[in-house]
Motif scaffolding. Structure first.
Motif, PDB file in Angstrom:
ATOM      1  N   SER A 146     -35.363  -7.044 -13.133  1.00 39.49           N
ATOM      2  CA  SER A 146     -36.671  -7.073 -13.799  1.00 39.49           C
ATOM      3  C   SER A 146     -36.718  -8.217 -14.814  1.00 39.49           C
ATOM      4  O   SER A 146     -37.755  -8.888 -14.961  1.00 39.49           O
ATOM      5  CB  SER A 146     -36.929  -5.740 -14.499  1.00 39.49           C
ATOM      6  OG  SER A 146     -36.985  -4.691 -13.562  1.00 39.49           O
ATOM      7  N   MET A 149     -37.488 -11.329 -13.133  1.00 42.57           N
ATOM      8  CA  MET A 149     -38.924 -11.452 -12.884  1.00 42.57           C
ATOM      9  C   MET A 149     -39.633 -12.003 -14.109  1.00 42.57           C
ATOM     10  O   MET A 149     -40.540 -12.833 -14.003  1.00 42.57           O
ATOM     11  CB  MET A 149     -39.515 -10.094 -12.512  1.00 42.57           C
ATOM     12  CG  MET A 149     -39.176  -9.606 -11.116  1.00 42.57           C
ATOM     13  SD  MET A 149     -39.806 -10.694  -9.814  1.00 42.57           S
ATOM     14  CE  MET A 149     -41.503 -10.850 -10.288  1.00 42.57           C
ATOM     15  N   ILE A 168     -41.753 -10.674  -5.536  1.00 36.75           N
ATOM     16  CA  ILE A 168     -41.163  -9.376  -5.898  1.00 36.75           C
ATOM     17  C   ILE A 168     -40.181  -8.921  -4.824  1.00 36.75           C
ATOM     18  O   ILE A 168     -39.088  -8.414  -5.122  1.00 36.75           O
ATOM     19  CB  ILE A 168     -42.255  -8.302  -6.070  1.00 36.75           C
ATOM     20  CG1 ILE A 168     -43.266  -8.714  -7.130  1.00 36.75           C
ATOM     21  CG2 ILE A 168     -41.643  -6.959  -6.447  1.00 36.75           C
ATOM     22  CD1 ILE A 168     -44.488  -7.836  -7.164  1.00 36.75           C
ATOM     23  N   THR A 172     -36.454  -7.332  -5.073  1.00 39.26           N
ATOM     24  CA  THR A 172     -36.109  -5.963  -4.678  1.00 39.26           C
ATOM     25  C   THR A 172     -35.080  -5.962  -3.544  1.00 39.26           C
ATOM     26  O   THR A 172     -34.269  -5.038  -3.433  1.00 39.26           O
ATOM     27  CB  THR A 172     -37.359  -5.160  -4.253  1.00 39.26           C
ATOM     28  OG1 THR A 172     -38.053  -5.854  -3.205  1.00 39.26           O
ATOM     29  CG2 THR A 172     -38.289  -4.939  -5.434  1.00 39.26           C
ATOM     30  N   ALA A 300     -41.354  -3.235  -3.316  1.00 31.94           N
ATOM     31  CA  ALA A 300     -42.093  -4.465  -3.610  1.00 31.94           C
ATOM     32  C   ALA A 300     -43.591  -4.266  -3.419  1.00 31.94           C
ATOM     33  O   ALA A 300     -44.403  -4.697  -4.252  1.00 31.94           O
ATOM     34  CB  ALA A 300     -41.593  -5.599  -2.720  1.00 31.94           C
ATOM     35  N   ASN A 304     -46.392  -4.458  -6.452  1.00 28.78           N
ATOM     36  CA  ASN A 304     -47.497  -5.412  -6.339  1.00 28.78           C
ATOM     37  C   ASN A 304     -48.851  -4.708  -6.413  1.00 28.78           C
ATOM     38  O   ASN A 304     -49.780  -5.183  -7.076  1.00 28.78           O
ATOM     39  CB  ASN A 304     -47.375  -6.182  -5.025  1.00 28.78           C
ATOM     40  CG  ASN A 304     -48.361  -7.325  -4.927  1.00 28.78           C
ATOM     41  OD1 ASN A 304     -48.351  -8.257  -5.725  1.00 28.78           O
ATOM     42  ND2 ASN A 304     -49.246  -7.260  -3.939  1.00 28.78           N
ATOM     43  N   THR A 445     -39.437  -1.996 -13.215  1.00 29.14           N
ATOM     44  CA  THR A 445     -40.005  -3.334 -13.027  1.00 29.14           C
ATOM     45  C   THR A 445     -41.361  -3.459 -13.695  1.00 29.14           C
ATOM     46  O   THR A 445     -41.629  -4.431 -14.417  1.00 29.14           O
ATOM     47  CB  THR A 445     -40.123  -3.659 -11.523  1.00 29.14           C
ATOM     48  OG1 THR A 445     -38.854  -3.463 -10.894  1.00 29.14           O
ATOM     49  CG2 THR A 445     -40.573  -5.092 -11.309  1.00 29.14           C
TER      50      THR A 445
END
Length: 488
Positions: A146, A149, A168, A172, A300, A304, A445
């Motif tokens: 995370s 990200m 993403i 993942t 993912a 999203n 996340t």
């Protein structure tokens, strides 16, 4: 004379088929549904382009709710949106629909597709890798990815992201490798190719399904699509085999201690069981292919979708952020497991989004015996469909069902509903083994990103403005996200 013999032979074959299916025909006649024609059934009603296939299916099923039947060739499908029926089906019918045979070239004997006898043995072997102690040990790994990200978004602040799902998904996938195996992600050079192959496999599967003539094996095996399918499956197996080979190297090069957390992860555990002949190398290959896809892609897609919808509803996003500030007052600190468990409103948001748009929108089972669902009987030999996307929007259960309202999942509200009115991870003995794994990845996340950034969804005023791409799973197709660094 020859013509009459031919006609009589055809009539005899038709009568024989009808006689064998008399029990299906008898009960199917009592269930409402669309018009069917010989050989094709109702499949011609579902012929559509990829772009509107999902909307067409949902629209048809919704117009026939709460229970309907339709024929695809000689196969009877029954769909129900009644929670009591759903509980009955998922409790008593554990075998998967023949539809899942479409996955056999990649993952025949897995938790997703296997017959009950094999599924029970595999589930018993795999369960220890998903107990709470093992899952809690993954917490720091999810935190690290995370944070990666966040670093990516630091460099992209204010830049519109049109394919954030892919970004993403790569993270993942690495997180799945780091938690389900002892293989270091940097040793797997084909991460992006694996994602591309997964997407292609799903595209081919859905294209076959909405071109009903390709459901007939004869035409399917003559098609160029089948040739593409074979190449995709072979390549996917080669990549999975590389992962397994790396795991075996790790297994053989270390002093083995079966009491460590690392030894109880999915692939190390299966590797150890292979040494004692409890599971074959081929079965490990298939389970690895399935688990890597399921663990990385579903997480993912859900992340999203959650970010896309929160980017539309800034007021709800603000409530999530205020909860994060309250539970995690020091931004520099990552949430520990206890703090993550206190993010109740964030969890309600995720659950409400999975109600409106479940990542896997359909569950399909096969009736091994007659199932009584008053006033109907779902006969043995039929395929049973639970359309989650419609079950979760039943107006008799969910007031104003298309309104995005996370408060539906406050504790007092949940107890008022039938336990099978909301089942994004399925229900019963054959539910999703990765339920807790998936929720942990999503919460970690989303919490980490929203603690650092405000997300904005460009060009949308409602979740209904989102276009959906149905490729076995339900993905956003037109989301455009922008991330603005929060000021502290």
């Amino acid at each position: 004379m020859v013509i009459w013999i031919f006609i009589c032979a055809v009539i005899f074959v038709i009568i024989s088929v009808l006689w064998k299916k008399r029990w299906l025909l008898y009960h199917a006649f009592k269930i409402p549904g669309p018009f069917s024609v010989p050989l094709v059934g109702s499949a011609f009603l579902l012929s559509a382009t990829k772009d509107n296939f999902f909307d067409l299916i949902c629209g048809k099923l919704d117009s026939w709710r709460p229970v309907t039947k339709f024929w695809v060739g000689s196969q009877l499908y029954i769909a129900t949106m009644r929670p009591s029926d759903v509980e009955n089906i998922l409790t008593n019918s554990l075998n998967k629909s023949p539809f899942y045979e479409n996955f056999n070239d990649i993952m025949k004997d897995t938790l997703l597709t296997a017959k009950v006898s094999i599924w029970k043995e595999h589930r018993k072997m795999i369960n220890p890798s998903f107990n709470s102690k093992i899952l809690n040990s993954y917490h720091d790994i999810f935190i690290n990815y995370s944070k990666e990200m966040v670093k990516f978004l630091d460099d992209k602040e204010g830049v519109e992201q049109t394919d954030f799902l892919r970004v993403i998904w790569e993270k993942t996938f690495d997180a799945a490798l780091a938690t389900l195996t002892n293989v270091k992600p940097h040793l797997v050079k084909e991460r992006q190719r694996t994602i591309t192959l997964t997407v292609k496999f799903e595209e081919i599967l859905i294209q076959r399904f909405h071109s009903f003539w390709l459901l007939i094996d004869f035409f399917w095996k003559l098609s160029t699509l089948h040739k593409e399918h074979e190449v995709v499956c072979q390549t996917a197996h080669e990549i999975a085999e590389n992962i397994i080979a790396e795991e075996y190297k790790s297994y053989e090069s270390q002093d083995r201690n079966d009491d460590t957390i690392e030894s109880k992860r999915l692939l190390p555990n299966l590797t150890k069981l292979n040494q004692t002949k409890l599971i074959t190398r081929e079965e490990i290959l298939e389970e690895t292919s399935f688990m890597m896809m399921a663990a990385s892609e579903t997480a993912a897609i859900t992340i999203n979708t959650v970010l896309t919808i929160l980017g539309i509803y800034s007021d709800i996003q603000e409530r999530v952020y205020q909860e994060l500030v309250s539970v995690l007052p020091n931004m520099e600190n990552s949430p520990i497991q206890e703090e993550l468990n206190r993010l109740d409103y964030l969890e309600s948001v995720v659950k409400e989004i999975l109600r409106l748009v479940p990542t896997i929108p359909f569950i399909m089972r096969y009736a091994d015996e007659d199932i009584k669902c008053d006033p109907y009987v779902f006969p043995a030999g039929s395929n049973l469909i639970v359309p989650l996307v419609l079950l979760h929007r039943d107006p008799e259960v969910w007031p104003d069902p298309e309104k995005f309202d996370p408060d539906r999942f406050l504790h007092d509200e949940v107890g008022k509903r039938h336990r099978c009115s909301y089942i994004p991870f399925s229900f019963g003995a054959r539910n999703c083994i990765g339920l807790k794994f998936g929720m942990m990845v999503v919460k970690v996340t989303v919490a980490t990103i929203l603690r650092n950034f405000e997300v904005q969804t460009v060009g949308m005023n409602s979740w209904k403005d989102i276009q959906w791409d149905y490729m076995v799973m339900l993905k956003t197709k037109n989301s455009r996200l922008r991330f603005e660094k929060r000021k502290f």
